[in-house]
Design a protein around this motif. Sequence first.
Motif, short mmCIF file in Angstrom:
data_model
loop_
_atom_site.label_atom_id
_atom_site.label_comp_id
_atom_site.label_asym_id
_atom_site.label_seq_id
_atom_site.Cartn_x
_atom_site.Cartn_y
_atom_site.Cartn_z
N ARG A 45 17.75 19.66 -24.50
CA ARG A 45 17.62 21.45 -24.20
C ARG A 45 17.51 21.82 -23.21
O ARG A 45 17.39 21.45 -22.06
CB ARG A 45 15.83 21.79 -24.81
CG ARG A 45 15.87 23.07 -24.78
CD ARG A 45 14.66 23.42 -25.33
NE ARG A 45 13.99 24.69 -26.10
CZ ARG A 45 12.49 25.33 -25.98
NH1 ARG A 45 11.48 24.62 -26.57
NH2 ARG A 45 13.19 26.42 -27.06
N VAL A 46 18.43 22.83 -23.05
CA VAL A 46 18.78 23.35 -21.90
C VAL A 46 17.75 24.61 -21.78
O VAL A 46 18.44 25.45 -22.66
CB VAL A 46 19.98 23.79 -21.51
CG1 VAL A 46 20.26 23.63 -19.92
CG2 VAL A 46 20.95 21.85 -21.39
N HIS A 63 16.18 21.16 -17.70
CA HIS A 63 16.21 20.04 -18.59
C HIS A 63 15.40 19.32 -19.82
O HIS A 63 13.94 18.88 -18.68
CB HIS A 63 18.02 18.93 -18.30
CG HIS A 63 18.73 19.20 -17.72
ND1 HIS A 63 19.74 19.15 -18.66
CD2 HIS A 63 19.25 19.25 -16.01
CE1 HIS A 63 20.90 20.07 -17.41
NE2 HIS A 63 20.03 19.59 -16.60
N ALA A 117 21.03 26.66 -26.52
CA ALA A 117 22.35 25.79 -25.20
C ALA A 117 22.77 26.97 -24.17
O ALA A 117 23.88 27.31 -23.49
CB ALA A 117 22.11 24.57 -25.08
N ASP A 128 24.02 29.02 -21.40
CA ASP A 128 25.22 28.96 -20.55
C ASP A 128 25.34 30.19 -20.38
O ASP A 128 25.53 30.61 -19.26
CB ASP A 128 26.08 28.09 -20.89
CG ASP A 128 25.80 26.70 -20.67
OD1 ASP A 128 25.11 26.31 -20.19
OD2 ASP A 128 26.18 25.82 -22.09
#
Length: 391
Positions: free
Chosen positions: A171-172, A343, A365, A369
């Motif tokens: 997971r971000v 992270h 994600a 971004d």
Amino acid sequence: MRPGAGVQIGIVESISEIGAADWDALAGTPSGTRPRDPFTTYRFLHALEASGSVGAGTGWGARHLTIRKGERLLAAMPLYVKSHSQGEYIFDHAFADAWQRAGGTYYPKLQSAVPFTPATGPRLLGPADLRPILLRALRQITADNGLSSAHVTFCTAEEAELGQTEGYLHRVTQQFHWQDDGYGDFDGFLAALSSRKRKTIRRERRQAQGFGGEIVALSGDALQPAHWDAFWTFYQDTGSRKWGRPYLTRAFFDRIHETMRDDILLVLAVRDGRPVAGALNFIGADTLFGRYWGCIEDHPCLHFELCYYQAIDWALRHGLTRVEAGAQGEHKLARGYLPTPVHSLHWFSNPRFHEAVANYLEAEARAVDQDIEILTSYGPFRRGPREGETE
């Protein structure tokens, strides 16, 4: 699971069963050196346990994972059994709700983390060849005990990459961090900003510093018990408004005063000899970590000054290249703190649920971004060369 001849995987219910020298050697913070991450040190984790900030009645039960050969500690993972999702900062409330609506029991779960601390640091402590074994052991223990899930939060990017190869979901999310770009001093930092943002920061600093007192930055032996009495009042006020009750006990601050005061920066606003606001930071080898803020008087822009501008100024004067100002807060963007990926790893014992979360995290994600790209474009920095530079 058989990692090798004579090697045993185990669980301890207190970090004191491991000991400071063994733990810190694995964490890469030998005695007498400034740690990159002060939060995975023995002294910080032990202060949480010894002060009762984690343990019985808190929903954070220590179950640290170890790999030993005989009496020798080879690798370890800070690990807790959780009965809720509070104090984590990479939140899984939606996962818990979905699991329980499907008729399951989400809690307890296992969490490798530093409690109440949204700061990236190592979670797989030990040599590279044993880190996969820690991740496999965590997954096996979760399954063997009929638990819903295992989570490794605020891990390093390298650990996240390894975790994916071991079947964990990556997971971000994001935080806002300040990075030195060779500014030299605070004026050099301001010179890198657009004219409008530079003027705004100067105005905010004037307003804050005109609160009617002085701002002092205290570390090491300059810290005294009276300073912690004041900060405890600030912390209680902030904690009760944000979380309903403060996570840390008063005894925690006494503990870190005894064992960590050289790794602490406490910035106080003092008026008529009395602290009226303060920001607590921890000092790493190259990073200043902002953690808590509170006040008993409201003054314009004082929060920005104590938490963000004083932190940048102190970092520049002491050779630190980074300031991490904690979780959340897009208001940090205008003050030079840019969005940075964070992270974590997640594993669910139900394969269908694991697959569903994988699909969700893939879409999340992409959105993160995009957010980072857009927010960075709205940052306060000049698009052209700095003052005094040529193209």
